[in-house]
Write a protein that holds these residues in place. Structure first.
Motif, PDB file in Angstrom:
ATOM      1  N   SER A   1     -43.245 -13.659 -16.919  1.00  0.00           N
ATOM      2  CA  SER A   1     -42.610 -13.313 -15.576  1.00  0.00           C
ATOM      3  C   SER A   1     -43.561 -11.544 -15.464  1.00  0.00           C
ATOM      4  O   SER A   1     -43.477 -10.877 -16.269  1.00  0.00           O
ATOM      5  CB  SER A   1     -41.399 -13.791 -15.231  1.00  0.00           C
TER       6      SER A   1
ATOM      7  N   ARG B   1     -38.380 -17.158 -18.451  1.00  0.00           N
ATOM      8  CA  ARG B   1     -39.519 -17.372 -17.231  1.00  0.00           C
ATOM      9  C   ARG B   1     -38.836 -18.042 -16.585  1.00  0.00           C
ATOM     10  O   ARG B   1     -37.047 -18.466 -16.929  1.00  0.00           O
ATOM     11  CB  ARG B   1     -40.811 -18.465 -18.170  1.00  0.00           C
ATOM     12  N   GLU B   2     -38.917 -19.289 -15.705  1.00  0.00           N
ATOM     13  CA  GLU B   2     -37.953 -19.788 -14.069  1.00  0.00           C
ATOM     14  C   GLU B   2     -37.017 -20.645 -14.597  1.00  0.00           C
ATOM     15  O   GLU B   2     -36.149 -21.165 -15.336  1.00  0.00           O
ATOM     16  CB  GLU B   2     -38.430 -20.079 -13.220  1.00  0.00           C
ATOM     17  N   ASN B   3     -37.589 -21.643 -16.148  1.00  0.00           N
ATOM     18  CA  ASN B   3     -37.441 -23.269 -16.768  1.00  0.00           C
ATOM     19  C   ASN B   3     -36.602 -22.470 -18.184  1.00  0.00           C
ATOM     20  O   ASN B   3     -36.427 -23.170 -19.000  1.00  0.00           O
ATOM     21  CB  ASN B   3     -38.448 -23.676 -16.863  1.00  0.00           C
TER      22      ASN B   3
END
Length: 239
Positions: free
Chosen positions: A11, A191-193
């Protein structure tokens, strides 16, 4: 000028200011396509050169070639470029080119922050990928690190082509570490996931681990408190 830039775990929020500034000031960005995609918003006005896995030497040679034209080139790596990244290869292959290494947040420290404080005492990094290192040597390092009571950060822990390496490594470590030793697994750190698991050496589910995961195995003083992993530094806490 060739910059070697660690872009952190993924990110933009975890990139250093220096990494952001270096990319902004570069004419050309060179990198593995997956990492290029992570920062594509920063590259809209840049010349971008990317390719796939196992083409690291080609990327470095291209970066050196471009730098000779007078352009400022940044070669990007995920995490820190000096930890299983591109920094060493560029320094090996460069001649009289000016090379600057820009550090980044590596996977072990990113994952550790998510898990709590597992790296408070001596720790080491071991990659289970045998593409560049003989497997016997990898297992020897696992054994010696476990015998030395290091916290062990395992990179590249498990893939379809290496389904049993992590299990084998745990069997080696079990000779020196207790079955109740805390283990943290972070997939897609920062990270997003992102996915997080906290377990012990005897309860780990190997099937949940893949190449996007980092595994951190504690030492003899590591414990779990409030769903966080803590390794004692040696301070005498007074309450």
């Amino acid at each position: 000028m060739i910059n070697v830039v660690g872009i952190g775990p993924g990110s933009q929020e975890t990139m250093t200011y220096k990494a952001m500034e270096t990319i902004e000031q570069s004419d050309v960005i060179v990198g593995y396509k997956t990492y290029i995609n992570l920062i594509e918003d920063l590259l809209k006005e840049k010349e971008v050169i990317s390719n796939g896995m196992k083409q690291e030497i080609d990327r470095v040679k291209k970066a050196i070639e471009i730098s000779k034209t007078g352009k400022t080139v940044s070669v990007i790596s995920s995490g820190d470029a000096g930890v299983y990244g591109m920094a060493g290869l560029i320094l090996e292959l460069s001649e009289d080119e000016e090379v600057r290494i820009v550090s980044g947040v590596t996977a072990s420290t990113a994952a550790a922050a998510v898990l709590g404080a597992p790296l408070m005492h001596d720790f080491c990094h071991i990659s289970l990928s045998d593409l560049l290192t003989p497997l016997d040597l990898i297992y020897k390092r696992v054994a010696l690190a476990a015998e030395g009571d290091f916290v062990i950060c395992i990179y590249n822990p498990r893939s379809k082509g290496r389904p049993d390496y992590l299990k084998n490594a745990f069997e080696i470590m079990s000779k020196y570490k207790s079955n109740s030793t805390p283990v943290g697994i972070v997939k897609n750190a920062c990270r997003e996931n992102q996915e997080v698991q906290i377990c012990t050496m005897d309860t780990i589910d190997y099937e949940t681990v893949d190449m996007l995961s980092i595994v951190i195995v504690g030492n003899s003083s590591t414990y779990i408190k409030n769903n966080k992993i803590i390794t004692k530094r040696g301070y005498e806490a007074k309450y």
